[in-house]
Design an enzyme around this catalytic site. Structure first.
Site, PDB file in Angstrom:
ATOM      1  N   VAL A  18      15.920  73.125  40.563  1.00  0.00           N
ATOM      2  CA  VAL A  18      16.135  72.933  42.000  1.00  0.00           C
ATOM      3  C   VAL A  18      16.246  71.451  42.339  1.00  0.00           C
ATOM      4  O   VAL A  18      17.159  71.026  43.060  1.00  0.00           O
ATOM      5  CB  VAL A  18      14.996  73.586  42.815  1.00  0.00           C
ATOM      6  N   GLU A 133      11.104  76.517  54.027  1.00  0.00           N
ATOM      7  CA  GLU A 133      12.081  77.609  54.010  1.00  0.00           C
ATOM      8  C   GLU A 133      12.386  78.084  52.597  1.00  0.00           C
ATOM      9  O   GLU A 133      12.553  79.276  52.342  1.00  0.00           O
ATOM     10  CB  GLU A 133      13.374  77.157  54.696  1.00  0.00           C
ATOM     11  N   LYS A 209       5.088  85.546  48.232  1.00  0.00           N
ATOM     12  CA  LYS A 209       6.081  85.522  49.304  1.00  0.00           C
ATOM     13  C   LYS A 209       5.690  86.468  50.438  1.00  0.00           C
ATOM     14  O   LYS A 209       5.882  86.149  51.617  1.00  0.00           O
ATOM     15  CB  LYS A 209       7.445  85.900  48.738  1.00  0.00           C
TER      16      LYS A 209
END
Length: 435
Positions: A18, A133, A209
């Site tokens: 990432v 986010e 999550k």
């Protein structure tokens, strides 16, 4: 002509899958990002564990450092982006950054689900922004709509597929008839599953999550420890085939729901059968999708790539832009909202339908004795199917809605019946009330 604003400086923690994409996007989209923010964004430094490691994108060696703490506390850094994951040193570095007045963008679901209270408190006490986010569902814009767009509504339920690895495995089992192990090996070969897939296939990733989603949706603090968690390692090709024959598909679901009286919430992650007519049933391969039900907005669905370097970096960049805009305007984004303080009820209080498969003796009276056990625990049977196989038979029952505690007690008593050779499988059934 207005005077150009000075650049905002970004410190990046981590330059893996990432992080390297964040570097690339900051470089390739610098002009567009500057126009959207109102000031240039500059990379101040990148903290890594090993300086000489080959990376997915070119990074100026002068920006690399192994001293992450020194980087996040530098006076010339405005925004810290954390994409290293895990609890430590991520927590200490984020707290150090906030203590020095930096706003933070994080993709760290594990940390936020385990100790989000500490991070949110530090942000509040230091007047820093905290955006995350990318911690749930990769590129899918999900947390900000829950936190901001639906802030004036009352969310009743969040139901979703939030782990791409397990969705890929279950999808292959459904479409090809593969076993769990074969589907897992294929997922690993394609890079969808890690060499050690435990976090995914045992539901830990999805549980983290789910905790974040529930906390935002219900304005209550929820941790990973509050989430009931079951993985998919016990799902067999026979389970998948049985579901398929009934017009269902098996998915690993994260389910966050208010109780009927609105006083508690249930948060759980487990495999479940859903009708093939349900919108989530069509979510294939490694994609994610989340279904939100709110009182005024009704039913909403968010769908897209839930992982991967570029998709997750897209969410990170969106947060960087939001934080940068806030700093220029001298404002802050929304703080953690826990005013409702709803308690998480135990799994036994959760109510759903169940698919139960039993291996039983093939002789008269068996169905009556099994039905009596269900009735004893006030679990109503909706449908029954029986197939004879010599001296044994398979009995498949689907119940009406019942509590998990009642079903568990039913299964315990069934195992004690001498006519029940084995409880072959127990699967929850979800989504029949959602078109």
């Amino acid at each position: 002509m207005s005077k150009a604003k000075p650049a905002l400086r970004v410190a990046l923690l981590g330059c893996g899958v990432v992080g390297s994409q964040v570097v690339r996007l900051l470089r390739e989209q610098s002009d567009d990002l500057a126009a959207r923010v109102g000031a240039p964004l500059e990379l101040a430094g990148v903290a890594v564990r090993r300086l000489g490691r080959k990376r997915d994108t070119d990074v100026d060696p002068a920006l690399l450092t192994t001293d992450a703490e020194a980087l996040v506390t530098r006076d010339d850094v405005d925004i810290v982006v954390e994409v290293i994951g895990g609890i430590e040193p991520a927590r200490s570095l984020i707290l150090a950054a906030m203590a020095h007045g930096k706003s933070v963008v994080s993709a760290n679901k594990a940390l936020l689900a385990e100790d989000g209270a500490t991070i949110h408190r530090a942000a509040r006490e230091n007047g820093a922004d905290l955006y995350f986010e990318a911690s749930v569902a990769g590129a899918i814009p999900l947390l900000r709509p829950l936190r901001e767009s639906l802030a004036g509504d009352r969310v009743r339920r969040v139901l979703g597929i939030v782990n791409g690895t397990t969705n890929y495995i279950l999808d292959k089992m459904d479409s090809t008839g593969a076993s769990f192990n074969d589907a897992l090996e294929e997922a690993q070969a394609l890079g969808y599953a890690e060499a050690d897939p435990t976090a995914d296939v045992e539901g830990f990733d999805a549980a983290a999550k789910a905790a974040i989603l529930a906390g935002i949706a219900f304005h209550s603090r929820v941790t990973a420890a509050d989430v009931h968690r079951e993985g998919i390692t016990e799902i067999t090709a026979a389970d998948v085939a049985s579901a398929k024959g009934m017009g269902y598909v098996i998915k690993l679901l994260a389910i966050c729901a208010r109780s009927d009286d609105g006083k508690t919430v249930g948060v759980r992650v487990h495999p479940a059968m859903i009708p093939r007519s349900h919108p989530l049933a069509g979510v294939r391969e490694a994609y994610n999708a989340v279904f939100v039900e709110a009182e005024s907005a009704g039913r909403l669905m968010f769908y897209g790539a839930g992982a991967g370097g570029a998709p997750t970096a897209s969410a990170v960049l969106g947060d960087i832009v939001a934080v940068a805009r806030n700093r220029i305007a001298g404002t802050r984004g929304p703080e953690e909202s826990t005013y409702a303080d709803l308690k998480v009820h135990p799994m036994g209080d959760s109510v759903t339908r169940y698919h139960v498969s039993l291996d039983v003796a093939d002789k008269p009276g068996v169905l009556a004795r099994v039905a009596e056990i269900f009735a004893r625990h006030d679990v109503s049977i909706q449908t029954v199917r029986q197939e004879g196989r010599g001296d044994d038979a398979q009995l498949v029952l689907v119940t009406h809605r019942a509590s998990d505690a009642a079903l568990s007690a039913t299964i315990k008593d069934l195992r004690d019946l001498n006519i029940v050779r084995a409880v072959a499988s127990v699967m929850r059934v979800e989504g029949d009330d959602t078109p």
